[in-house]
Design a protein around this motif. Structure first.
Motif, mmCIF file in Angstrom:
data_model
loop_
_atom_site.group_PDB
_atom_site.id
_atom_site.type_symbol
_atom_site.label_atom_id
_atom_site.label_comp_id
_atom_site.label_asym_id
_atom_site.label_seq_id
_atom_site.Cartn_x
_atom_site.Cartn_y
_atom_site.Cartn_z
ATOM 1 N N UNK A 74 0.790 -1.241 0.000
ATOM 2 C CA UNK A 74 0.000 0.000 0.000
ATOM 3 C C UNK A 74 0.816 1.281 0.000
ATOM 4 N N UNK A 241 -6.269 0.967 -5.577
ATOM 5 C CA UNK A 241 -5.978 -0.017 -4.537
ATOM 6 C C UNK A 241 -5.497 0.639 -3.244
ATOM 7 N N UNK A 244 -7.595 4.152 0.061
ATOM 8 C CA UNK A 244 -8.112 4.186 1.431
ATOM 9 C C UNK A 244 -6.973 4.098 2.447
ATOM 10 N N UNK A 245 -6.065 3.151 2.220
ATOM 11 C CA UNK A 245 -4.952 2.975 3.161
ATOM 12 C C UNK A 245 -4.141 4.271 3.269
ATOM 13 N N UNK A 248 -5.453 7.263 5.342
ATOM 14 C CA UNK A 248 -5.383 7.139 6.809
ATOM 15 C C UNK A 248 -4.045 6.546 7.222
ATOM 16 N N UNK A 252 -4.987 1.386 11.845
ATOM 17 C CA UNK A 252 -5.090 -0.078 11.870
ATOM 18 C C UNK A 252 -6.471 -0.458 11.343
ATOM 19 N N UNK A 253 -6.536 -1.518 10.558
ATOM 20 C CA UNK A 253 -7.815 -1.895 9.941
ATOM 21 C C UNK A 253 -8.288 -3.235 10.442
ATOM 22 N N UNK B 71 -8.520 -1.928 2.707
ATOM 23 C CA UNK B 71 -7.350 -1.209 3.214
ATOM 24 C C UNK B 71 -6.190 -2.074 3.703
ATOM 25 N N UNK B 75 -7.892 -7.907 4.998
ATOM 26 C CA UNK B 75 -9.283 -7.499 4.775
ATOM 27 C C UNK B 75 -9.714 -7.803 3.339
ATOM 28 N N UNK B 129 -15.602 2.331 3.491
ATOM 29 C CA UNK B 129 -15.147 1.011 3.913
ATOM 30 C C UNK B 129 -15.984 0.491 5.096
ATOM 31 N N UNK B 182 -12.935 -2.696 15.166
ATOM 32 C CA UNK B 182 -11.597 -2.151 14.909
ATOM 33 C C UNK B 182 -11.687 -0.665 14.570
ATOM 34 N N UNK B 183 -12.647 -0.296 13.736
ATOM 35 C CA UNK B 183 -12.791 1.110 13.356
ATOM 36 C C UNK B 183 -13.155 1.960 14.571
ATOM 37 N N UNK B 187 -8.689 5.597 14.782
ATOM 38 C CA UNK B 187 -8.529 7.057 14.810
ATOM 39 C C UNK B 187 -9.922 7.705 14.870
ATOM 40 N N UNK B 190 -11.747 7.155 11.728
ATOM 41 C CA UNK B 190 -12.254 5.789 11.564
ATOM 42 C C UNK B 190 -13.524 5.578 12.380
ATOM 43 N N UNK B 193 -16.354 7.177 10.723
ATOM 44 C CA UNK B 193 -16.739 6.394 9.551
ATOM 45 C C UNK B 193 -17.662 5.243 9.975
#
Lengths: 253, 326
Positions: A74, A241, A244-245, A248, A252-253, B71, B75, B129, B182-183, B187, B190, B193
């Protein structure tokens, strides 16, 4: 180039090919010609992204700069991607997707088979597992190449034009990068010249059954591929791709 | 044309069969494809099962919208696997519906012609997302409540399909909830969102259970024949009761100022659903009805030459095999 740097570069190439091609396949999800192909193409995409994660993860470990597979996927720019131009071309119609997949699956299968015997243990382990998956991918794409080539007049024309277009990009599969030259000497990676003839004979066999026609020789290719040169398509693929990453950083996702 | 009154037109033989059928399903018995069943039962099941299959297939679109932008690699893989499962469920339920004497092609034609319905929830757009999290948690969560009941449906092939599908839906729900969790501890952006997605998906999720019992024409018959075991409102209440504490646990707020726990009934009371919105979307005027159907039609039309090629090739091979055998 020292052997560690060469190995990182080579692993990035293995990972990037699969990440980018998996991305292209995943674009079909929900839009395939039949539900069975939605399942098949998604499944292959999933395998490829899984393989990419392993190869990129190993690249990051060996590089030792704290970059994991996600950071490499990413947060590198298009000039840092090491994939072949063949895999980044837009998905096109189903014929192009299948023909491109077939040419790459055949290449990937033979390469991974050879890498399963690599002197590098981490690499050989991932390659052995990936080769098994790729054998299924190759069977799927080869069967479709024959079906499309020997199906209807329309499918034949579409498959032939897809083959002509994809073929332009196959030359770059067999031009060794400086990293590959280093690794071939130490037995970590195979010699690409040997690989070309195995690939060619397995491609020829399927193409014969498909009633399609292949040019005799590999096309000429630019020297910069896999060293930072790309088609114009990779930039937009990565923009999507990574969007989004990158919006932010540090999340952490 | 006036609707035929099938009940009064029954021959004495069929009347006896109907009585035996109703006694059988009344005792919780299963109906299998070769068993006698009232024509109306067959039609209702074809309607329900094909709607379910179409929902799985159309449902791939809003989630598929985020595969290329997921992201993280993990995922992305989980989402790919989920959408692949949905295609598999669609295929499986289409096959189940075929046991009632229709074929998949007819069913797909009805969808593409706009004659068959699918779950209205998929006519809402996935804007961020977090919508992928909200769909897994709420939409799959609501589907599980419904399907857990349908796993006891009187039609054997449907019940068995639901048992298998429910297991996978549980994974889907868990991954969606995990995305939201997690979101919400991520942050501030997030967390916002996640809350925004919950705000948009909560009410449409409640609408998934269908019209209220006072306004649900099919319910009584389906319950009598053991296809459904609970009413729409009962299922909706169950979903609300399950979901309220889950939202609290991850620090998100359900967008309903009327939400109150009733100590006597031990249920969560909730506000009035916007039934105008519900019917607007059901009747084809939701935010994405047109886009979803167009996407399915495009895939079908663009794929016509591929299906023709596969058939032509198979026919050639069969001819070849016959010639070789002779």
């Amino acid at each position: 180039m020292d052997s560690n740097a060469a190995l990182v570069d080579f692993l990035l190439g293995l990972g990037d090919d699969r990440l980018v091609l998996g991305h292209r396949l995943s674009e079909w999800c929900g839009h395939a010609p039949i539900l069975e192909e939605d399942i098949a193409l998604t499944n292959i995409a999933l395998d490829l992204i899984g393989q990419a994660t392993l190869f990129l993860g190993l690249a990051g470990d060996i590089e030792g700069k704290g970059r994991d597979a996600d950071a490499l996927a990413y947060f590198r720019s298009d000039r840092e991607f090491r994939n072949h131009p063949l895999v980044e071309l837009p998905k096109g119609d189903f014929a192009f997707t299948i023909v491109r997949q077939f040419l790459f699956d055949a290449f990937g299968y033979h390469l991974l088979q050879a890498l399963a015997e690599s002197a590098h243990e981490g690499l050989s382990g991932i390659a052995g597992k990936s080769a098994k998956e790729t054998a299924y991918h190759l069977r799927h794409s080869a069967e479709w190449v024959v079906r499309l080539g020997d199906g209807t007049e329309e499918s034949h024309v579409r498959a032939q034009s897809a083959l002509d277009e994809a073929w332009r990009w196959t030359g770059a599969l067999f031009v060794p990068t400086p990293a590959e030259a280093v690794l071939a000497e130490s037995g970590v990676a195979p010699d690409l010249v040997g690989l070309e003839s195995v690939w060619r004979s397995s491609v020829d066999e399927v193409i014969r059954n498909s009633t399609l026609e292949l040019p005799e020789a590999l096309p000429p290719t630019g020297k910069g591929y896999r060293r930072g040169d790309h088609t114009e398509h990779l930039g937009t693929l990565l923009a999507e791709m990574q969007s989004l990453a990158r919006a932010h950083p540090g999340a952490t996702w | 044309m006036p609707q035929k009154n099938t009940e009064s037109a029954l021959s004495p033989e069929d009347a006896a069969r109907l009585e035996a059928f109703e006694a059988h399903v009344g005792k919780g018995g299963y109906v299998e494809p070769k068993d006698w069943m009232p024509e109306r039962y067959r039609k209702q099941l074809i309607r329900m099962m094909s709607q379910h299959a179409h929902s799985e297939v159309v449902g791939m679109l809003p989630e598929g919208n985020w595969i290329t932008r997921a992201p993280s690699l993990r995922r992305k893989m989980v989402l790919l696997a989920k959408v692949q499962d949905e295609a598999g469920h669609g295929l499986y339920i289409y096959c189940g519906t075929e046991t009632l004497g229709v074929d998949r092609e007819e069913l797909v034609e009805a969808l593409l012609a706009g004659k068959a319905k699918y779950s209205s929830i998929f006519n809402y757009p996935t804007l961020t997302w977090a919508d992928i999290g909200a769909i897994g948690w709420l939409v799959d969560g609501a589907a599980i409540v419904n399907q857990t009941m349908l796993a006891k449906a009187s039609y054997g092939p449907y019940a068995r399909a639901m048992i298998r599908i429910c297991k996978e839906e549980n994974f889907h729900k868990r991954q969606g909830y995990e995305i939201m969790a997690t979101l919400s501890k991520g942050t501030p952006a997030q967390k916002a969102m996640a809350q925004d997605a919950l705000d948009r998906w909560w009410w449409p999720s409640l609408m998934m259970f269908g019209p209220s019992d006072t306004n649900s024409p099919n319910s009584a018959e389906l319950i009598k024949w053991g296809v459904k075991k609970k009413t729409n409102d009962e299922l909706r209440q169950r979903f609300v009761d399950l979901t309220v504490p889950q939202a609290e646990a991850i620090g998100l707020t359900l967008p309903d100022p009327d939400l109150r726990y009733d100590e006597e009934t031990k249920h969560w009371n909730f506000g009035e659903i916007d039934w105008d919105e519900f019917w607007t979307v059901v009747k084809g005027n939701g935010p994405c009805n047109k886009e979803r159907l167009e996407a399915r039609r495009r895939a079908h039309d663009d794929g016509a030459w591929v299906r023709a090629a596969a058939e032509a090739y198979a026919a050639k091979r069969n001819g070849h095999n016959r010639a070789t055998a002779a």
